[in-house]
Design a protein around this motif. Structure first.
Motif, PDB file in Angstrom:
ATOM      1  N   MET A   1       0.795  -1.125  -0.160  1.00  0.00           N
ATOM      2  CA  MET A   1      -0.057   0.086  -0.081  1.00  0.00           C
ATOM      3  C   MET A   1       0.744   1.062   0.071  1.00  0.00           C
ATOM      4  O   MET A   1       1.992   1.264   0.459  1.00  0.00           O
ATOM      5  N   LYS A   2       0.312   2.609  -0.337  1.00  0.00           N
ATOM      6  CA  LYS A   2       1.116   3.751  -0.451  1.00  0.00           C
ATOM      7  C   LYS A   2       1.122   4.319   0.966  1.00  0.00           C
ATOM      8  O   LYS A   2       0.135   4.097   1.898  1.00  0.00           O
ATOM      9  N   ILE A   3       1.816   5.436   1.010  1.00  0.00           N
ATOM     10  CA  ILE A   3       1.893   6.031   2.271  1.00  0.00           C
ATOM     11  C   ILE A   3       0.541   6.421   2.708  1.00  0.00           C
ATOM     12  O   ILE A   3       0.125   6.506   3.667  1.00  0.00           O
ATOM     13  N   GLU A   5      -2.431   5.578   1.950  1.00  0.00           N
ATOM     14  CA  GLU A   5      -3.203   4.503   2.207  1.00  0.00           C
ATOM     15  C   GLU A   5      -3.016   4.181   3.577  1.00  0.00           C
ATOM     16  O   GLU A   5      -3.887   3.775   4.561  1.00  0.00           O
ATOM     17  N   LEU A   6      -1.788   3.935   4.108  1.00  0.00           N
ATOM     18  CA  LEU A   6      -1.293   3.647   5.251  1.00  0.00           C
ATOM     19  C   LEU A   6      -1.869   4.501   6.286  1.00  0.00           C
ATOM     20  O   LEU A   6      -2.444   4.372   7.554  1.00  0.00           O
ATOM     21  N   ALA A   7      -1.606   5.912   6.015  1.00  0.00           N
ATOM     22  CA  ALA A   7      -2.038   6.997   6.936  1.00  0.00           C
ATOM     23  C   ALA A   7      -3.317   7.038   6.999  1.00  0.00           C
ATOM     24  O   ALA A   7      -3.916   7.214   8.332  1.00  0.00           O
ATOM     25  N   ARG A   8      -4.205   6.726   6.087  1.00  0.00           N
ATOM     26  CA  ARG A   8      -5.773   6.808   6.307  1.00  0.00           C
ATOM     27  C   ARG A   8      -6.326   5.737   7.081  1.00  0.00           C
ATOM     28  O   ARG A   8      -7.138   5.730   8.152  1.00  0.00           O
ATOM     29  N   ARG A   9      -5.545   4.376   6.916  1.00  0.00           N
ATOM     30  CA  ARG A   9      -5.887   3.152   7.751  1.00  0.00           C
ATOM     31  C   ARG A   9      -5.929   3.466   8.951  1.00  0.00           C
ATOM     32  O   ARG A   9      -6.590   2.831   9.954  1.00  0.00           O
ATOM     33  N   LEU A  26      10.999   2.676  10.822  1.00  0.00           N
ATOM     34  CA  LEU A  26      10.106   2.066   9.835  1.00  0.00           C
ATOM     35  C   LEU A  26      11.027   1.944   8.738  1.00  0.00           C
ATOM     36  O   LEU A  26      11.796   2.866   8.356  1.00  0.00           O
ATOM     37  N   SER A  27      11.125   0.890   7.738  1.00  0.00           N
ATOM     38  CA  SER A  27      11.955   0.717   6.650  1.00  0.00           C
ATOM     39  C   SER A  27      11.230   0.093   5.658  1.00  0.00           C
ATOM     40  O   SER A  27      11.387  -1.185   5.045  1.00  0.00           O
ATOM     41  N   PRO A  28      10.189   0.680   4.893  1.00  0.00           N
ATOM     42  CA  PRO A  28       9.305   0.042   3.883  1.00  0.00           C
ATOM     43  C   PRO A  28      10.405  -0.031   2.653  1.00  0.00           C
ATOM     44  O   PRO A  28      11.215   0.579   2.276  1.00  0.00           O
ATOM     45  N   ALA A  29      10.060  -1.221   1.935  1.00  0.00           N
ATOM     46  CA  ALA A  29      10.635  -1.228   0.612  1.00  0.00           C
ATOM     47  C   ALA A  29      10.325  -0.458  -0.227  1.00  0.00           C
ATOM     48  O   ALA A  29       9.248   0.346  -0.068  1.00  0.00           O
ATOM     49  N   LYS A  30      10.950  -0.153  -1.486  1.00  0.00           N
ATOM     50  CA  LYS A  30      10.593   0.841  -2.519  1.00  0.00           C
ATOM     51  C   LYS A  30      10.337   0.075  -3.914  1.00  0.00           C
ATOM     52  O   LYS A  30      11.224  -0.879  -4.146  1.00  0.00           O
ATOM     53  N   HIS A  31       9.747   0.514  -4.617  1.00  0.00           N
ATOM     54  CA  HIS A  31       9.362  -0.043  -5.979  1.00  0.00           C
ATOM     55  C   HIS A  31      10.606   0.117  -6.856  1.00  0.00           C
ATOM     56  O   HIS A  31      10.966   1.344  -6.946  1.00  0.00           O
ATOM     57  N   PRO A  32      11.077  -1.095  -7.418  1.00  0.00           N
ATOM     58  CA  PRO A  32      12.260  -0.968  -8.211  1.00  0.00           C
ATOM     59  C   PRO A  32      12.117   0.042  -9.304  1.00  0.00           C
ATOM     60  O   PRO A  32      13.347   0.634  -9.760  1.00  0.00           O
ATOM     61  N   ASP A  33      10.849   0.131  -9.756  1.00  0.00           N
ATOM     62  CA  ASP A  33      10.946   1.189 -11.105  1.00  0.00           C
ATOM     63  C   ASP A  33      10.791   2.729 -10.785  1.00  0.00           C
ATOM     64  O   ASP A  33      11.667   3.557 -11.361  1.00  0.00           O
ATOM     65  N   ASN A  34       9.822   3.106  -9.640  1.00  0.00           N
ATOM     66  CA  ASN A  34       9.995   4.592  -9.460  1.00  0.00           C
ATOM     67  C   ASN A  34      10.236   4.979  -8.146  1.00  0.00           C
ATOM     68  O   ASN A  34      10.235   6.120  -7.651  1.00  0.00           O
ATOM     69  N   GLY A  35      10.554   4.031  -7.286  1.00  0.00           N
ATOM     70  CA  GLY A  35      11.291   4.455  -5.876  1.00  0.00           C
ATOM     71  C   GLY A  35      10.218   4.605  -4.823  1.00  0.00           C
ATOM     72  O   GLY A  35      10.609   4.991  -3.808  1.00  0.00           O
ATOM     73  N   TYR A  36       9.066   4.565  -5.213  1.00  0.00           N
ATOM     74  CA  TYR A  36       7.884   4.805  -4.377  1.00  0.00           C
ATOM     75  C   TYR A  36       7.963   3.979  -3.039  1.00  0.00           C
ATOM     76  O   TYR A  36       8.214   2.766  -3.307  1.00  0.00           O
TER      77      TYR A  36
END
Length: 342
Positions: A1-3, A5-9, A26-36
Motif C-alpha cells: 500500500m502507499k503512504i 493509504e497507510l495514513a488513512r488506515r 520503519l523501513s518500507p521497501a521501495k518499488h524498483p521502477d519508480n522508487g515509491y
C-alpha cells in the motif's frame, strides 16, 4: 500500500510516518521502477505498535530498543521495559494526585486571614514536598535480582535473613493465609511477592491474585512457578494500581525493609488500593528487638522492624479494626486490619 493509504488506515499523518522512517523505526521497501515506498501488512503492524508505544508515553529512542528486542524475540526484556514504564507512569500519577490535593488545600484556605494564609500554604507545600521525598527515597539495597537466582535453586526460606528458615516459614504463611481467608470471586494483592511464597497460599479456587515486586527478575521466576499470578513491577511506596481495586492486600517479610518514615506512606498506599470493608495483612518480625535481630540474622540499623501497636494505632486512626496475632516463630506477628463500614 502507499503512504497515503497507510495514513488513512491508521488515522495518522503522512508527516508522522516519514518522521518514524527518518528515525529508523520503519523501513518500507521501495518499488524498483519508480522508487515509491510500498508498505506491507508487516509495516502496518509495526507502525501500529509504534503509535501504541508513543501513546503510552515512551520516547522514540526507547521505542527503537523495544522494537529491536521484539524482533529478536526477547520477550522477557520487552515485558520488563513496558512494566517499568507502567510503574513510572503510576508514580507520576501519584505525584499529580498529591499536587491536586495541595491545590485543593490552598483553595480551601483562601478565605483565611491574610497574615496566616502564607504560613498555611507554606505548611501544606512542605508536607507535600516531604511526602514526595519519602516516596522517591525508595531503593533496592539488597539486590533482589541477584537473590532471585539463589532462591530459584534453593528455595527462599532461610537462604537469606529476609525470611525465616523452614519449616517455620511455611507454617507462618499457612497460618496467615488462613486468617486472611480468601473467598471465591475476590481480588487480592501481594506486595513484595518475591517468588510468590505467600501468594501461592492465597491462590485458592476462584481467587484472582496480583503480585508486586521491585525486582523484575523475581517476578520473572514467580511467573514460571505461578502462571496464575498476575505480576507488576512496583513497591510498597508506589503501588501500580488505581484506588479501591482489591478485597485484600497482603505483604510478608517486606515491611521491615522500609524506614520508620516510609512505613506510614506504605500503609496509606495499601489502604488506597483497598475496597470498602477490605482487609490488610502484614506478616513480619516485630516488637522484640533482641530476639528479633537474632532470628533474622541482621544487625540493628540494617532493617527497620515495625512496632505492632504503632501499626494498630495507624489503622484505628484511619477507619480500620485491627488486631495482632502471634505466629509460629518468636517475634513474627500478623497485623490484620479490616476497613470498618461507614
Amino acid at each position: 500500500m502507499k503512504i497515503q493509504e497507510l495514513a488513512r488506515r491508521l488515522n495518522v499523518s503522512t508527516r508522522a510516518i516519514r518522521f518514524y522512517e527518518e528515525k529508523g523505526l520503519l523501513s518500507p521497501a521501495k518499488h524498483p521502477d519508480n522508487g515509491y515506498r510500498r508498505f506491507t501488512e508487516e509495516d502496518a503492524w509495526r507502525l501500529q505498535t509504534i503509535l501504541a508505544l508513543r501513546e503510552a508515553g515512551i520516547a522514540v529512542d526507547d521505542i527503537r530498543t523495544v522494537l529491536e528486542r521484539t524482533d529478536r524475540a526477547e520477550t522477557d526484556e520487552v515485558r520488563r521495559y513496558l512494566e517499568l514504564q507502567r510503574s513510572a507512569l503510576y508514580g507520576q500519577w501519584l505525584e499529580l494526585r498529591e499536587t491536586l490535593a495541595l491545590l485543593d488545600g490552598m483553595i480551601e484556605r483562601t478565605e483565611d486571614e491574610p497574615e496566616s494564609l502564607r504560613d498555611r500554604w507554606h505548611a501544606l507545600a512542605e508536607r507535600a514536598k516531604a511526602s514526595k521525598a519519602i516516596r522517591d527515597s525508595w531503593a533496592d539495597l539488597w539486590n533482589f535480582d541477584a537473590l532471585s537466582e539463589q532462591w530459584a535453586l534453593n528455595g527462599s526460606a532461610g537462604l537469606t535473613p529476609h525470611v525465616p528458615a523452614e519449616p517455620a516459614y511455611s507454617r507462618i504463611l499457612a497460618q496467615a493465609a488462613e486468617r486472611v481467608a480468601p473467598q471465591h470471586g475476590e481480588w487480592g494483592l501481594d506486595i513484595g511477592t518475591g517468588t510468590g511464597g505467600f501468594a501461592s497460599r492465597l491462590l485458592t479456587s476462584g481467587v484472582r491474585m496480583v503480585g508486586i515486586d521491585q525486582s523484575a527478575e523475581m517476578l520473572r521466576r514467580c511467573r514460571m512457578q505461578l502462571p496464575a499470578l498476575e505480576t507488576r513491577i512496583g513497591n510498597l511506596l508506589s503501588v501500580p494500581s488505581f484506588d479501591g481495586q482489591f478485597e485484600f492486600v497482603v505483604t510478608s517479610f517486606a515491611f521491615h525493609h522500609l524506614t520508620e518514615a516510609q512505613q506510614p506512606l506504605a500503609l496509606a498506599e495499601m489502604a488506597r488500593v483497598l475496597k470498602a470493608k477490605g482487609r490488610i495483612a502484614i506478616v513480619d518480625w516485630m516488637d522484640a528487638p533482641d530476639d528479633l535481630y537474632a532470628a533474622s540474622g541482621t544487625a540493628p540499623g540494617e532493617e527497620h522492624y515495625a512496632e505492632s501497636q504503632r501499626l494498630i494505632a495507624w489503622f484505628q486512626t484511619h477507619g480500620f479494626r485491627a488486631e495482632t496475632v502471634s505466629l509460629d516463630e518468636a517475634s513474627v506477628c500478623l497485623v490484620l486490619a479490616v476497613r470498618a463500614p461507614l
